[in-house]
Design a protein around this motif. Sequence first.
Motif, PDB file in Angstrom:
ATOM      1  N   GLY A   1     -21.304 -22.555  14.612  1.00 30.13           N
ATOM      2  CA  GLY A   1     -19.972 -22.314  14.505  1.00 30.13           C
ATOM      3  C   GLY A   1     -19.199 -21.460  15.442  1.00 30.13           C
ATOM      4  N   PHE A   2     -19.427 -20.488  16.024  1.00 33.18           N
ATOM      5  CA  PHE A   2     -19.050 -19.767  16.780  1.00 33.18           C
ATOM      6  C   PHE A   2     -18.890 -20.449  18.086  1.00 33.18           C
ATOM      7  CE2 PHE A   2     -20.191 -15.788  14.584  1.00 33.18           C
ATOM      8  CZ  PHE A   2     -18.953 -15.284  14.268  1.00 33.18           C
ATOM      9  N   TRP A   3     -20.026 -21.236  18.651  1.00 38.39           N
ATOM     10  CA  TRP A   3     -19.971 -21.786  19.830  1.00 38.39           C
ATOM     11  C   TRP A   3     -18.913 -22.985  19.974  1.00 38.39           C
ATOM     12  CZ3 TRP A   3     -21.306 -21.664  25.006  1.00 38.39           C
ATOM     13  CH2 TRP A   3     -21.303 -22.480  25.554  1.00 38.39           C
ATOM     14  N   VAL A   4     -18.771 -23.802  18.699  1.00 39.88           N
ATOM     15  CA  VAL A   4     -17.741 -25.000  18.637  1.00 39.88           C
ATOM     16  C   VAL A   4     -16.387 -24.269  18.549  1.00 39.88           C
ATOM     17  CG1 VAL A   4     -17.224 -26.706  17.256  1.00 39.88           C
ATOM     18  CG2 VAL A   4     -19.606 -26.487  17.748  1.00 39.88           C
ATOM     19  N   PHE A   5     -16.263 -23.282  17.851  1.00 39.25           N
ATOM     20  CA  PHE A   5     -14.814 -22.499  18.002  1.00 39.25           C
ATOM     21  C   PHE A   5     -14.428 -22.140  19.177  1.00 39.25           C
ATOM     22  CE2 PHE A   5     -12.369 -18.565  17.392  1.00 39.25           C
ATOM     23  CZ  PHE A   5     -11.350 -19.068  16.884  1.00 39.25           C
ATOM     24  N   ILE A   6     -15.239 -21.464  20.008  1.00 38.01           N
ATOM     25  CA  ILE A   6     -14.867 -21.060  21.491  1.00 38.01           C
ATOM     26  C   ILE A   6     -14.549 -22.232  22.318  1.00 38.01           C
ATOM     27  CG2 ILE A   6     -15.938 -19.895  23.629  1.00 38.01           C
ATOM     28  CD1 ILE A   6     -17.598 -18.118  21.596  1.00 38.01           C
ATOM     29  N   ILE A   7     -15.452 -23.253  22.239  1.00 37.74           N
ATOM     30  CA  ILE A   7     -14.895 -24.433  22.987  1.00 37.74           C
ATOM     31  C   ILE A   7     -13.499 -25.010  22.567  1.00 37.74           C
ATOM     32  CG2 ILE A   7     -15.696 -26.799  23.519  1.00 37.74           C
ATOM     33  CD1 ILE A   7     -17.301 -24.693  24.842  1.00 37.74           C
ATOM     34  N   HIS A   8     -13.371 -25.069  21.129  1.00 40.03           N
ATOM     35  CA  HIS A   8     -12.222 -25.576  20.530  1.00 40.03           C
ATOM     36  C   HIS A   8     -10.915 -24.529  21.150  1.00 40.03           C
ATOM     37  CE1 HIS A   8      -9.738 -27.725  17.858  1.00 40.03           C
ATOM     38  NE2 HIS A   8      -9.325 -26.385  17.405  1.00 40.03           N
ATOM     39  N   LEU A   9     -11.080 -23.585  20.991  1.00 34.46           N
ATOM     40  CA  LEU A   9     -10.017 -22.359  21.399  1.00 34.46           C
ATOM     41  C   LEU A   9      -9.675 -22.736  22.672  1.00 34.46           C
ATOM     42  CD1 LEU A   9      -8.815 -19.736  20.034  1.00 34.46           C
ATOM     43  CD2 LEU A   9     -10.514 -18.479  21.456  1.00 34.46           C
ATOM     44  N   MET A  10     -10.509 -23.137  23.566  1.00 34.88           N
ATOM     45  CA  MET A  10     -10.286 -23.200  25.173  1.00 34.88           C
ATOM     46  C   MET A  10      -9.745 -24.488  25.405  1.00 34.88           C
ATOM     47  SD  MET A  10     -13.209 -21.213  27.008  1.00 34.88           S
ATOM     48  CE  MET A  10     -14.629 -21.868  26.349  1.00 34.88           C
TER      49      MET A  10
END
Length: 511
Positions: free
Chosen positions: A244-253
Motif C-alpha cells: 500500500g505505501f509503496w504504490v501510494f508513494i509511486i502514485h503520489l510522484m
Amino acid sequence: MSQTSATAEEFPHRGLITISIMLATVMQVLDTTIANVALPSMVGDLGASQDTINWVLTSYIVAAAIMTPLTGWLSDRFGRKELFLGSVVGFTVSSMLCGMSWSLESMVAFRLLQGVFGAAIVPLSQTFLLDINPKERHGQAMAMWGAGIMVGPIIGPTLGGWLTESFNWRWVFFINLPIGIIAFLGSAAYLPSIARRLRGFDFFGFAMLSLGVGALQLMLDRGAEVDWFSAAEIWIELGLSITGFWVFIIHLMTAENAFIDPRIFTDRNFVTGLVFIFVIGVILLASLALLPPMLSNIFGYPTITTGLVMAPRGIGTMISMILVGRLVRLVDPRYLVVTGLILTAYSLYVMTGFSPQMDSYLIIESGIVQGLGLGLVFVPLSTVAFATLEARFRTDATALFSLVRNIGSSIGISIVTVLLTRNTQVNHEELISAISPFNPLLWETSPAAAGGDPAALSQLNGLVTQQALMISYVDDFKLMMIVTLCALPLVFLLRRPRTQIASGAPAAHMD
C-alpha cells in the motif's frame, strides 16, 4: 452558508472558539486511552474473552488511522465548519451507542463509528486555531492545542479507572455526552464558515494509503496477541502495508491530481516536523503504556493510586505549555526544542534507576521533568512545522501531522512491549541460572530453597521474576532515552522564520 475570507485578526469570539474546539479535541484524545482500564470489566457484560476484547481498542485505532488522511478532502468538499460539527455529533452519538452496547460485535461496530467520526476532530482543531490566530499568536494557540493532545492520554487511564470503579464501565463512554453537547453548541455558534474548495477525489491514492495505514495499524495492534512473525496473519498484514505505501508513494510522484498534494513535502520545516512528531509519539505513549502495568505488577499499586502517581506528569506538561506559549515569541523555537529533548532524555535517564525497593518519589520527579520536556518540544515544533507552509495546505498537513504522531505511538508501544516480553524471559533465565544447591550464597540467604522446599522455591521464583521484569522495564527506558538523544541533530534542519507577511503565506526570510 455564509462564507468568509477574513484574516486572523478579524475573527471575533476567539476565546470561545478555542474553548469549544479544545473540548472536542480533549474528548476525542481521551478516548484513545480511557477505555483501556475498563476492558476487564467489559469482558463479562459483552460475552467476550480476554483475547477478543482487545478488538474494542483495535477497531477504533484502525478506523481513525484510515479516515485521518481524508480530512483535507472532506473539509474542502463539505466545508471545514460543517465537517467539524458533523464529526462532533457523530463522535458523541457513537460514544453513547458504545455505552449501550449489548455484545462484543455491537461494541466493535460502534467503536468503528467512533474512530470514523473522531478522525477529523484533532487535525481540524489544529487548523482552526492556526486560522483564527495571527502568526505572532500561533505559539500560544499551539500551546493550548498541545495541552489537550498531551494531557488527554495522561489523565485518560485515571479517569477511566475512577469511572469504572465508582460507577460502571459504560460511563467511560457516557461522559462524552455533556462534553460533546457543549463543544457542538459553542462551535456551531462561533466557528467561522470557510469557503469550500472543490477538488477531485483521488480514490486510488486514498485506497492505497488506507491499505498501508490500516494494515500497519492492524499488524502493530495484533502482533503481541499472535506472537508476531510466527503467525501468518502478521506476514500478510506486513505485505499489504508495504504494498500500500509503496504504490501510494509511486502514485503520489506520478499522478496529476494525487490524493495529497506532493508540494507539501517540499517544505523542509514541515517534513522535519513530521519526523519529530513521530519521535514524540513514540516517547509519549510508549512511556504511558509501560508505567501503569509496571506500577501494578511490580509495586502493587491499585488503579487510582497509579493515576495519582502519574498525575504530576500532566501537571509538568501544563506548566510547560503555559510557559512555552509565551517563550516561543521571544526565544528561537529551536532552542526550546533542544531544551525539551534534553529534559526528556534526562527524565528517561532517571527512569533507568527505577527499582522494586524505591518509593514513588522518583516516579513523580521523572514524570514532572518528562512532562516539562515534552511540552517544550511539542509546542514550538507544532508552530515551526506550519510556519512556512501555505495556508491552503494546512488541513491536509494537520491530518498528516496527526496520522504520523499516531503511527509513531503505535510503533513505539509495539516495540517496547515486544522488548519487555522477550527481555523478561532472557533476564529470568540469566538470573535463575545462579540459583543452584551448589551455590553457597543460596544456603546463606535461603536454606529452605537450597534444600528444595517447594514453598521457598516458589517465593524465590517470584522474586526472580520481579527483578527480571524490572530490568526489562529499565532496558525499555534506556532505549527511549537513546531515541530521544538521536533526535537532537534534526533540530539543525529546522528553519526559523524571521519575518511574516500575509496571514497564511510563507515566511519571507529564514535562517
